[in-house]
Scaffold this active site. Structure first.
Site, short mmCIF file in Angstrom:
data_model
loop_
_atom_site.label_atom_id
_atom_site.label_comp_id
_atom_site.label_asym_id
_atom_site.label_seq_id
_atom_site.Cartn_x
_atom_site.Cartn_y
_atom_site.Cartn_z
N ARG A 1 0.82 -1.24 0.00
CA ARG A 1 0.00 0.00 0.00
C ARG A 1 0.84 1.27 0.00
NH1 ARG A 1 -3.17 -3.12 3.43
NH2 ARG A 1 -4.97 -3.94 2.31
N LYS B 1 3.92 11.73 -11.08
CA LYS B 1 3.05 10.82 -11.84
C LYS B 1 3.78 9.50 -12.04
CE LYS B 1 0.63 13.93 -14.99
NZ LYS B 1 0.33 14.04 -16.43
N GLU C 1 11.65 18.27 -24.87
CA GLU C 1 10.77 18.73 -23.78
C GLU C 1 11.32 20.01 -23.13
OE1 GLU C 1 7.82 17.32 -23.31
OE2 GLU C 1 8.06 15.32 -24.18
N LYS D 1 9.16 23.37 -14.56
CA LYS D 1 8.15 22.33 -14.34
C LYS D 1 7.70 22.33 -12.88
CE LYS D 1 6.55 17.67 -14.95
NZ LYS D 1 6.65 16.33 -15.49
N GLU E 1 -3.21 18.15 -12.06
CA GLU E 1 -3.49 18.46 -13.46
C GLU E 1 -4.91 18.94 -13.69
OE1 GLU E 1 -2.68 15.26 -16.20
OE2 GLU E 1 -1.58 16.62 -17.48
N ARG F 1 -1.12 22.97 -15.05
CA ARG F 1 -0.25 21.89 -15.51
C ARG F 1 -0.50 21.56 -16.98
NH1 ARG F 1 1.67 16.77 -11.76
NH2 ARG F 1 3.00 15.81 -13.30
N ASN G 1 1.22 20.38 -21.95
CA ASN G 1 0.71 19.61 -23.10
C ASN G 1 0.90 20.32 -24.43
OD1 ASN G 1 -0.14 17.42 -21.58
ND2 ASN G 1 -2.10 18.38 -21.10
N HIS H 1 1.60 18.52 -27.71
CA HIS H 1 1.31 17.11 -27.47
C HIS H 1 0.01 16.61 -28.09
CE1 HIS H 1 4.78 17.22 -24.90
NE2 HIS H 1 4.64 15.96 -24.56
N HIS I 1 0.97 13.58 -30.18
CA HIS I 1 0.47 12.21 -29.93
C HIS I 1 -0.20 11.64 -31.17
CE1 HIS I 1 0.37 12.92 -25.32
NE2 HIS I 1 1.45 12.25 -25.67
N HIS J 1 8.98 10.06 -29.50
CA HIS J 1 8.07 11.02 -28.86
C HIS J 1 8.58 12.45 -29.06
CE1 HIS J 1 5.23 12.55 -25.88
NE2 HIS J 1 6.24 13.17 -25.27
N1 NAD Z 1 5.80 10.63 -15.14
C1 NAD Z 1 5.84 11.66 -15.94
O1 NAD Z 1 5.46 12.80 -15.57
C2 NAD Z 1 6.38 11.49 -17.33
C3 NAD Z 1 6.65 12.61 -18.13
C4 NAD Z 1 7.19 12.42 -19.39
C5 NAD Z 1 7.44 11.13 -19.85
N2 NAD Z 1 7.17 10.06 -19.05
C6 NAD Z 1 7.45 8.70 -19.51
O2 NAD Z 1 8.85 8.56 -19.72
C7 NAD Z 1 9.06 7.51 -20.66
C8 NAD Z 1 10.16 7.93 -21.61
O3 NAD Z 1 11.35 8.16 -20.89
P1 NAD Z 1 12.78 7.93 -21.55
O4 NAD Z 1 12.83 8.58 -22.86
O5 NAD Z 1 13.80 8.25 -20.53
O6 NAD Z 1 12.72 6.35 -21.86
P2 NAD Z 1 13.53 5.09 -21.30
O7 NAD Z 1 13.45 5.01 -19.82
O8 NAD Z 1 13.07 3.92 -22.07
O9 NAD Z 1 15.03 5.44 -21.71
C9 NAD Z 1 15.36 5.51 -23.07
C10 NAD Z 1 16.51 4.54 -23.40
O10 NAD Z 1 17.71 5.09 -22.90
C11 NAD Z 1 18.37 4.15 -22.07
N3 NAD Z 1 19.06 4.93 -21.04
C12 NAD Z 1 18.51 5.74 -20.11
N4 NAD Z 1 19.46 6.36 -19.42
C13 NAD Z 1 20.65 5.93 -19.91
C14 NAD Z 1 22.01 6.23 -19.61
N5 NAD Z 1 22.36 7.15 -18.69
N6 NAD Z 1 22.96 5.58 -20.31
C15 NAD Z 1 22.62 4.69 -21.27
N7 NAD Z 1 21.37 4.39 -21.62
C16 NAD Z 1 20.39 5.01 -20.94
C17 NAD Z 1 17.31 3.22 -21.57
O11 NAD Z 1 17.88 1.96 -21.25
C18 NAD Z 1 16.37 3.16 -22.76
O12 NAD Z 1 16.80 2.20 -23.67
C19 NAD Z 1 7.73 7.22 -21.32
O13 NAD Z 1 7.22 6.00 -20.86
C20 NAD Z 1 6.84 8.36 -20.85
O14 NAD Z 1 5.49 8.00 -20.76
C21 NAD Z 1 6.65 10.22 -17.81
ZN ZN Z 2 6.16 14.68 -23.88
#
Ligand code: NAD
Ligand code: ZN
Length: 373
Positions: free
Chosen positions: A127, A149, A191, A233, A243, A247, A251, A254, A258, A270
């Site tokens: 929990r 999030k 971003e 942010k 949101e 917030r 978007n 986006h 999207h 993305h």
């Molecule tokens: N929670 C939120 O507010 C929020 C906001 C924006 C995006 N997101 C989410 O974030 C995700 C995308 O994040 P991302 O682009 O970091 O993707 P990811 O976590 O898949 O990382 C991208 C790639 O880079 C590699 N990687 C990461 N750091 C590394 C490092 N230091 N050295 C070598 N390789 C590395 C990972 O292994 C992966 O293959 C999506 O799922 C999206 O929905 C969440």
């Molecule tokens: Zn985005």
């Protein structure tokens, strides 16, 4: 004279208690001290995808153990395809089998996928146990690790099952970016350009000017960008954690981004899709008379400096992209909504943070931009 360090700390407000985001080159050295002072858990479950685990996992575990902390590494296959309920169940089962109790803490080491998945594990495990974010990608440092999030993707769409679960602290060590593949650096930096375009035009210009150095992770520029983005942010999510209002500015780009991503069957990154989305939505705003003329051009030039073009708009089927618009989570009664700029650095706000636009105009904008490529 050498310039002073640019590392710093940003405080983010959250209903469950505010937390600090520390940014800087080498700041991971302070992890054990921070875990002891801000969490004080009995055991730490470090969750990481297998690529990041192989590069940085052992070093983080060793840092913790050297300080006398009980830390264990749990990894899962890298990539968005792992952000699922299945991974969540495997990780929680492994933690239960390992005897992790309520006095444990989840530490997410990785990109946004790791942060979202581990965050959802932390939000639900027994929990809810404390969470610490150690973002390793630009995207995670600039965006995903801040705001609380968490969640997973499901068959019906991305991020549809999850929870708000604020971290105890976020430690963004920009040295880790040097192992991030270049294409991922570019995707994540989009971003940051969005933060500049919506909230701070001088930041947008600074990013455009330093794009090459940011991609190369040279000197202090990465730390400066992460800090400036986190400050922007943080201000928004502190004001609007759930949101309901401001917030929404995050978007920008986006709604159409999207749609482009979906129309490409997620073959396009993305960042690339959102970059095109920002240009399209700036043009839409100009046509609607709410965005100052020339804004689209400035945004397109900045993104070109980052090396992100508009080819995606020419490559996808516009009708297919339009078909995805009504299913966007920001749509109301099936009608898509757009966050529009007043000018670079400022979002237009009139009766809300987003508005509808005539579908024919959206279609014309896409066709015109596709033709301009
Ligand atoms: N929670 C939120 O507010 C929020 C906001 C924006 C995006 N997101 C989410 O974030 C995700 C995308 O994040 P991302 O682009 O970091 O993707 P990811 O976590 O898949 O990382 C991208 C790639 O880079 C590699 N990687 C990461 N750091 C590394 C490092 N230091 N050295 C070598 N390789 C590395 C990972 O292994 C992966 O293959 C999506 O799922 C999206 O929905 C969440
Ligand atoms: Zn985005």
């Amino acid at each position: 004279m050498t310039p002073g360090p640019v590392d710093g700390t940003v405080r983010v407000g959250a209903s469950a208690g505010s937390y600090e985001v520390r940014v800087g080159s080498g700041c991971l050295a302070s992890l054990p001290d921070l875990l002891q002072s801000a969490v004080g858990a009995h055991r730490y479950a470090l969750i990481s995808d297998d690529d990041v685990a192989a590069l940085h996992g052992d070093a983080v575990i060793a840092r913790c153990r050297d300080a006398g902390l009980d830390a264990e590494l749990f990894s899962f296959p890298a990539g968005e395809r792992s952000k699922t309920r299945k991974s969540w169940s495997i990780l929680t089962d492994r933690m239960l089998a390992g005897g992790f109790g309520r006095d444990s803490c989840v530490v997410a080491l990785g990109g946004g996928v790791t942060g979202d998945l581990s965050g959802f594990v932390a939000a639900t495990y027994l929990r809810g146990v404390p969470l610490v974010q150690l973002p390793t990608s630009y995207l995670a440092m600039i965006d995903a690790s801040v705001g609380g999030k968490t969640g997973v993707d499901v068959a019906a769409g991305k991020n549809l099952v999850g929870a708000f679960h604020a971290p105890r602290f976020v430690l963004a060590d920009t040295d880790l970016l040097t192992t991030l593949p270049t294409s991922e650096r570019v995707q994540g930096l989009v971003e940051a350009f969005k933060h500049g375009a919506t909230m701070d035009s001088s930041y947008f210009d600074w990013l455009s000017e330093h794009a090459a150095r940011l991609i190369a992770v040279e000197g202090d520029v990465a730390t400066e960008a992460v800090l400036r983005s986190v400050r922007l942010k943080a201000a928004v999510v502190t004001e609007d954690e759930r949101e309901a209002g401001p917030r929404e500015v995050l978007n920008f780009g986006h709604t159409l981004g999207h749609a482009l991503e979906a129309a490409s069957d997620f073959q396009v990154g993305h960042g690339t899709a959102v970059a095109a989305g920002m240009v399209l939505e700036a043009e839409l705003g100009e046509r609607l008379g709410v965005t100052r003329a020339g804004t689209r051009e400035r945004i397109a030039l900045g993104l070109a400096a980052l090396g992100v073009g508009l080819d995606v708009v020419a490559e996808i089927d516009i009708d297919v992209a339009l078909g995805f618009l009504g299913t966007d989570k920001k749509s109301r009664r099936g009608r898509p909504r757009f966050v529009l700029l007043e000018e670079l650095g400022r979002v237009h706000r009139e009766g809300g943070w987003s508005r509808e636009a005539p579908e024919t105009m959206v279609s014309e904008v896409m066709a015109e931009v596709a033709g301009s490529v």
